[in-house]
Design an enzyme around this catalytic site. Structure first.
Site, PDB file in Angstrom:
ATOM      1  N   GLU A  34      -4.626   6.896 -19.363  1.00 28.65           N
ATOM      2  CA  GLU A  34      -4.073   5.726 -18.649  1.00 28.65           C
ATOM      3  C   GLU A  34      -5.164   4.766 -18.205  1.00 28.65           C
ATOM      4  O   GLU A  34      -4.908   3.609 -17.898  1.00 28.65           O
ATOM      5  CB  GLU A  34      -3.272   6.191 -17.430  1.00 28.65           C
ATOM      6  N   THR A  50     -12.099  33.201   1.743  1.00 28.45           N
ATOM      7  CA  THR A  50     -11.283  32.759   0.610  1.00 28.45           C
ATOM      8  C   THR A  50     -11.206  31.234   0.486  1.00 28.45           C
ATOM      9  O   THR A  50     -10.823  30.727  -0.567  1.00 28.45           O
ATOM     10  CB  THR A  50      -9.851  33.321   0.733  1.00 28.45           C
ATOM     11  N   ASP A  51     -11.572  30.514   1.551  1.00 24.15           N
ATOM     12  CA  ASP A  51     -11.391  29.056   1.506  1.00 24.15           C
ATOM     13  C   ASP A  51     -12.215  28.389   0.405  1.00 24.15           C
ATOM     14  O   ASP A  51     -11.764  27.426  -0.219  1.00 24.15           O
ATOM     15  CB  ASP A  51     -11.765  28.425   2.855  1.00 24.15           C
ATOM     16  N   TYR A  96      -8.648  32.117  16.112  1.00 28.44           N
ATOM     17  CA  TYR A  96      -9.139  33.157  15.193  1.00 28.44           C
ATOM     18  C   TYR A  96     -10.457  32.736  14.536  1.00 28.44           C
ATOM     19  O   TYR A  96     -10.626  31.608  14.112  1.00 28.44           O
ATOM     20  CB  TYR A  96      -8.070  33.424  14.117  1.00 28.44           C
ATOM     21  N   LYS A 135      -7.297  28.520  -4.874  1.00 27.42           N
ATOM     22  CA  LYS A 135      -6.457  28.993  -3.774  1.00 27.42           C
ATOM     23  C   LYS A 135      -5.198  28.134  -3.722  1.00 27.42           C
ATOM     24  O   LYS A 135      -5.289  26.914  -3.694  1.00 27.42           O
ATOM     25  CB  LYS A 135      -7.245  28.888  -2.460  1.00 27.42           C
ATOM     26  N   THR A 157     -12.724  36.142   6.152  1.00 27.98           N
ATOM     27  CA  THR A 157     -11.675  36.896   6.839  1.00 27.98           C
ATOM     28  C   THR A 157     -11.737  38.380   6.512  1.00 27.98           C
ATOM     29  O   THR A 157     -11.316  39.214   7.313  1.00 27.98           O
ATOM     30  CB  THR A 157     -10.296  36.281   6.494  1.00 27.98           C
TER      31      THR A 157
HETATM   32  N1  LIG Z   1      -9.069  34.079   4.367  1.00 30.82           N
HETATM   33  C1  LIG Z   1     -10.259  33.578   4.660  1.00 30.82           C
HETATM   34  O1  LIG Z   1     -11.264  34.164   4.314  1.00 30.82           O
HETATM   35  C2  LIG Z   1     -10.298  32.267   5.405  1.00 30.82           C
HETATM   36  C3  LIG Z   1     -11.563  31.944   6.129  1.00 30.82           C
HETATM   37  N2  LIG Z   1     -11.422  30.674   6.792  1.00 30.82           N
HETATM   38  C4  LIG Z   1     -12.775  31.849   5.229  1.00 30.82           C
HETATM   39  O2  LIG Z   1     -12.716  31.237   4.189  1.00 30.82           O
HETATM   40  O3  LIG Z   1     -13.804  32.354   5.581  1.00 30.82           O
END
Ligand SMILES: NC(=O)C[C@H](N)C(=O)O
Length: 341
Positions: A298, A104-105, A38, A177, A25
């Site tokens: 456990e 970020t994923d 998107y 995340k 992103t």
């Molecule tokens: N915020 C992001 O970067 C999300 C995106 N789907 C990615 O991981 O490339």
């Protein structure tokens, strides 16, 4: 600056930082990250650099496009390619530090992989954004600014792979995340932050205590591909079917994202013990966001032949298990690795 991977000129006293762009992103084009349709990863590395005022004053920069994907499409082959590129950049002394722009994923998994296999003390910094490059109040430019400041900082040496977002520095081992959309999505449950960065002013709070990079027993040597390791998600009423399916599809390792302290239904426990008897290495992690998964609490791991993930979440446990299996490690050695790393 060159886009093709040429060297930034060596100027006296100036640190050289190589930007390796992979998409995400931070390179997305949209009014927001929650628009229907998107897509991330469309802006090229030169445009990312040009969009950040003052970036070139922090270091002699050059950029290189390694991939252009949403990080949901990161995979083993891309990890191996990226890690090899980082290693080449350092081995050829082409830069003092690297910044990887990443979605970020899955940045936590890529960062953890690099933390374990890169053989250098030089900083490996990963950054990204929650809002697309063209969105109102985009967070990418300041994240990139801070990431370059960290990569250019001699004090970042020897701290392994560092994930920099939202003014926070996280150890790649610990970061995860925690929100689908919030800008403050990254947390390091348990160990806490590695440091902070405010408009390029960097502070460190601690050293990562676990072995990494040059002190890690893992490397890219002899690894051309990684073994199949599946993650299964535990839930109330879980049956044994998916455990069996994974094993019959050729998984050499399984990670259970267990409930609570790495628990799962009796049917799933039985199926996992059977898989372990057949030589599949089975790691119990947890779907809970914080806390350790202890051995023989456990569930009787000794009797069942299972490995406890200790502090690693399922996606991090998968990466470590892949590396262990690629090195031919057996169950007891894998358990030691989960305690050590
Ligand atoms: N915020 C992001 O970067 C999300 C995106 N789907 C990615 O991981 O490339």
């Amino acid at each position: 600056m060159s886009a093709g991977g040429g060297r930034a000129p060596r100027e006296a006293g100036r640190r050289r930082v190589r930007l390796l762009a992979t998409g995400g992103t931070i390179a997305g084009r949209a009014a927001s990250g929650v628009e229907p349709g998107y897509r991330s990863g469309e802006v090229a590395v030169e445009a990312l650099i040009d969009a950040v005022p003052g970036l070139r004053e922090l270091a002699a920069l050059d950029g290189e496009q390694v991939a252009q994907v949403g990080s949901q499409d990161m995979d083993d082959a891309l990890w191996l390619k990226l890690a090899a590129r980082v290693q080449e950049v350092f081995d050829s002394d082409a830069a003092d530090g690297v910044v990887i722009t990443h979605g970020t994923d899955t940045v936590e998994e890529t960062g953890w992989f690099l933390h374990l296999v890169v053989k250098s003390d030089r900083p490996v910094v990963l950054t990204g954004a929650m809002r697309p490059a063209t969105a109102l109040s985009a967070d990418g430019p300041l994240n990139l600014y801070n990431a370059v400041a960290v990569a250019a900082d001699p004090a970042a040496r020897g701290r392994g792979a560092i994930v920099v977002l939202n003014d926070d520095l996280h150890c790649a081992r610990d970061v995860t995340k925690s929100s689908t959309t919030d800008v403050h999505t990254f947390i390091s449950p348990g160990p806490g932050l590695l440091g902070s960065a405010s408009y390029g002013r960097v502070r460190y709070f601690r050293q990562p205590p676990h072995p990494h990079t040059t002190a890690s027993g893992f490397s890219l040597d002899g690894i051309r591909q990684l073994p199949r390791v599946d993650i299964l998600y535990a839930h109330a009423g879980m049956t044994a079917d998916l455990v069996r399916a994974s094993v019959s599809l050729g998984a050499r390792g399984l990670v259970m994202a267990g409930v609570g302290n790495g628990n799962m239904s009796t049917a799933a426990v039985r199926a996992l013990a059977e898989a372990a008897r057949e030589g599949v290495v089975v790691v119990r992690s947890t779907r809970v966001v914080s806390g350790d998964v202890g051995r023989n609490i456990e569930l009787d791991d000794d009797a069942l032949g299972l490995v406890a993930a200790d502090q690693l979440n399922p996606q991090k446990a998968r990466v470590l298990l892949q590396l262990c299996l690629a090195r031919g490690m057996e169950r007891d050695a894998v358990q030691d690795a989960f305690h050590r790393y």
